[in-house]
Design a protein around this motif. Structure first.
Motif, PDB file in Angstrom:
ATOM      1  N   GLY A   1      35.977  43.121  49.640  1.00 42.94           N
ATOM      2  CA  GLY A   1      35.418  44.459  49.574  1.00 42.94           C
ATOM      3  C   GLY A   1      34.303  44.611  48.557  1.00 42.94           C
ATOM      4  N   TRP A   2      34.424  43.947  47.418  1.00 44.14           N
ATOM      5  CA  TRP A   2      33.447  44.090  46.341  1.00 44.14           C
ATOM      6  C   TRP A   2      32.866  42.747  45.950  1.00 44.14           C
ATOM      7  N   PHE A   3      32.371  42.010  46.908  1.00 45.00           N
ATOM      8  CA  PHE A   3      31.852  40.667  46.620  1.00 45.00           C
ATOM      9  C   PHE A   3      30.608  40.762  45.765  1.00 45.00           C
ATOM     10  N   PRO A   4      30.379  39.961  44.763  1.00 43.51           N
ATOM     11  CA  PRO A   4      31.171  38.896  44.173  1.00 43.51           C
ATOM     12  C   PRO A   4      32.095  39.361  43.048  1.00 43.51           C
ATOM     13  N   GLY A   5      31.928  40.627  42.588  1.00 44.68           N
ATOM     14  CA  GLY A   5      32.783  41.112  41.509  1.00 44.68           C
ATOM     15  C   GLY A   5      34.247  41.180  41.901  1.00 44.68           C
ATOM     16  N   GLY A   6      34.525  41.511  43.149  1.00 45.65           N
ATOM     17  CA  GLY A   6      35.898  41.571  43.622  1.00 45.65           C
ATOM     18  C   GLY A   6      36.560  40.208  43.643  1.00 45.65           C
ATOM     19  N   LEU A   7      35.771  39.182  43.962  1.00 48.42           N
ATOM     20  CA  LEU A   7      36.299  37.816  43.952  1.00 48.42           C
ATOM     21  C   LEU A   7      36.703  37.416  42.541  1.00 48.42           C
ATOM     22  N   LEU A   8      35.843  37.714  41.569  1.00 47.70           N
ATOM     23  CA  LEU A   8      36.180  37.387  40.174  1.00 47.70           C
ATOM     24  C   LEU A   8      37.397  38.179  39.695  1.00 47.70           C
ATOM     25  N   LEU A   9      37.464  39.445  40.077  1.00 44.61           N
ATOM     26  CA  LEU A   9      38.611  40.269  39.697  1.00 44.61           C
ATOM     27  C   LEU A   9      39.905  39.739  40.315  1.00 44.61           C
ATOM     28  N   ALA A  10      39.844  39.346  41.586  1.00 48.77           N
ATOM     29  CA  ALA A  10      41.029  38.811  42.263  1.00 48.77           C
ATOM     30  C   ALA A  10      41.475  37.498  41.638  1.00 48.77           C
ATOM     31  N   LEU A  11      40.516  36.629  41.295  1.00 48.93           N
ATOM     32  CA  LEU A  11      40.879  35.353  40.666  1.00 48.93           C
ATOM     33  C   LEU A  11      41.413  35.549  39.251  1.00 48.93           C
ATOM     34  N   LEU A  12      40.880  36.521  38.522  1.00 48.09           N
ATOM     35  CA  LEU A  12      41.414  36.819  37.188  1.00 48.09           C
ATOM     36  C   LEU A  12      42.839  37.365  37.275  1.00 48.09           C
ATOM     37  N   ALA A  13      43.095  38.224  38.242  1.00 50.69           N
ATOM     38  CA  ALA A  13      44.451  38.752  38.421  1.00 50.69           C
ATOM     39  C   ALA A  13      45.422  37.640  38.804  1.00 50.69           C
ATOM     40  N   THR A  14      44.964  36.741  39.655  1.00 47.89           N
ATOM     41  CA  THR A  14      45.808  35.616  40.070  1.00 47.89           C
ATOM     42  C   THR A  14      46.112  34.706  38.882  1.00 47.89           C
ATOM     43  N   THR A  15      45.083  34.414  38.089  1.00 53.75           N
ATOM     44  CA  THR A  15      45.276  33.579  36.908  1.00 53.75           C
ATOM     45  C   THR A  15      46.212  34.248  35.918  1.00 53.75           C
ATOM     46  N   GLY A  16      46.043  35.554  35.711  1.00 51.26           N
ATOM     47  CA  GLY A  16      46.933  36.284  34.812  1.00 51.26           C
ATOM     48  C   GLY A  16      48.376  36.273  35.275  1.00 51.26           C
ATOM     49  N   LEU A  17      48.562  36.378  36.575  1.00 47.51           N
ATOM     50  CA  LEU A  17      49.918  36.327  37.137  1.00 47.51           C
ATOM     51  C   LEU A  17      50.572  34.972  36.867  1.00 47.51           C
ATOM     52  N   PHE A  18      49.844  33.896  37.155  1.00 45.62           N
ATOM     53  CA  PHE A  18      50.414  32.569  36.975  1.00 45.62           C
ATOM     54  C   PHE A  18      50.632  32.240  35.498  1.00 45.62           C
ATOM     55  N   TYR A  19      49.664  32.563  34.656  1.00 46.00           N
ATOM     56  CA  TYR A  19      49.822  32.281  33.238  1.00 46.00           C
ATOM     57  C   TYR A  19      50.916  33.153  32.630  1.00 46.00           C
ATOM     58  N   GLY A  20      50.997  34.402  33.065  1.00 44.53           N
ATOM     59  CA  GLY A  20      52.053  35.280  32.571  1.00 44.53           C
ATOM     60  C   GLY A  20      53.438  34.785  32.941  1.00 44.53           C
ATOM     61  N   GLY A  21      53.585  34.291  34.155  1.00 38.82           N
ATOM     62  CA  GLY A  21      54.865  33.715  34.558  1.00 38.82           C
ATOM     63  C   GLY A  21      55.222  32.498  33.733  1.00 38.82           C
ATOM     64  N   ARG A  22      54.224  31.681  33.439  1.00 46.04           N
ATOM     65  CA  ARG A  22      54.445  30.494  32.604  1.00 46.04           C
ATOM     66  C   ARG A  22      54.810  30.896  31.182  1.00 46.04           C
TER      67      ARG A  22
END
Length: 109
Positions: free
Chosen positions: A16-37
């Motif tokens: 929806g918000w390319f390319p800023g949305g892609l960066l936001l989605a990848l940051l959220a994904t990274t935060g999820l995985f690192y937070g779980g770790r």
């Protein structure tokens, strides 16, 4: 459940918000995985949300018989899928987090 929620939200935001949305989605994904770790201190903390994220992202990338898809063809969705998987692997293979309150060396008697 949180992994599936982040996977679904990231799938919608990245296109929806390319390319800023892609960066936001990848940051959220990274935060999820690192937070779980960080919370669990084990690789299982990355694997559990990672499976939910992968199921949601792959499920949304498959088309329906009517031809409806969430992911469009292009570089953005591919970068989201591959980038998210890469972040899961990176977070799962990080060094162990240091234990608070423990000193390195021998135990005192």
């Amino acid at each position: 459940m949180l992994g599936a929620l982040v996977g679904t939200a990231g799938s919608l935001v990245q296109s929806g918000w390319f390319p800023g949305g892609l960066l936001l989605a990848l940051l959220a994904t990274t935060g999820l995985f690192y937070g779980g770790r960080y919370v669990t201190g084990t690789q299982l903390g990355v694997a559990a949300p990672g499976i939910g994220w992968l199921v949601a992202a792959i499920g949304l990338s498959m088309g329906r018989p009517e031809g409806d898809v969430v992911f469009s063809a292009g570089l953005g969705p591919l970068a989201y899928l591959l980038g998210g998987m890469a972040m899961a692997v990176i977070c799962a293979t990080m060094w162990r987090l240091p234990q608070s309150g423990s000193k390195p060396g021998r135990l005192e008697e």
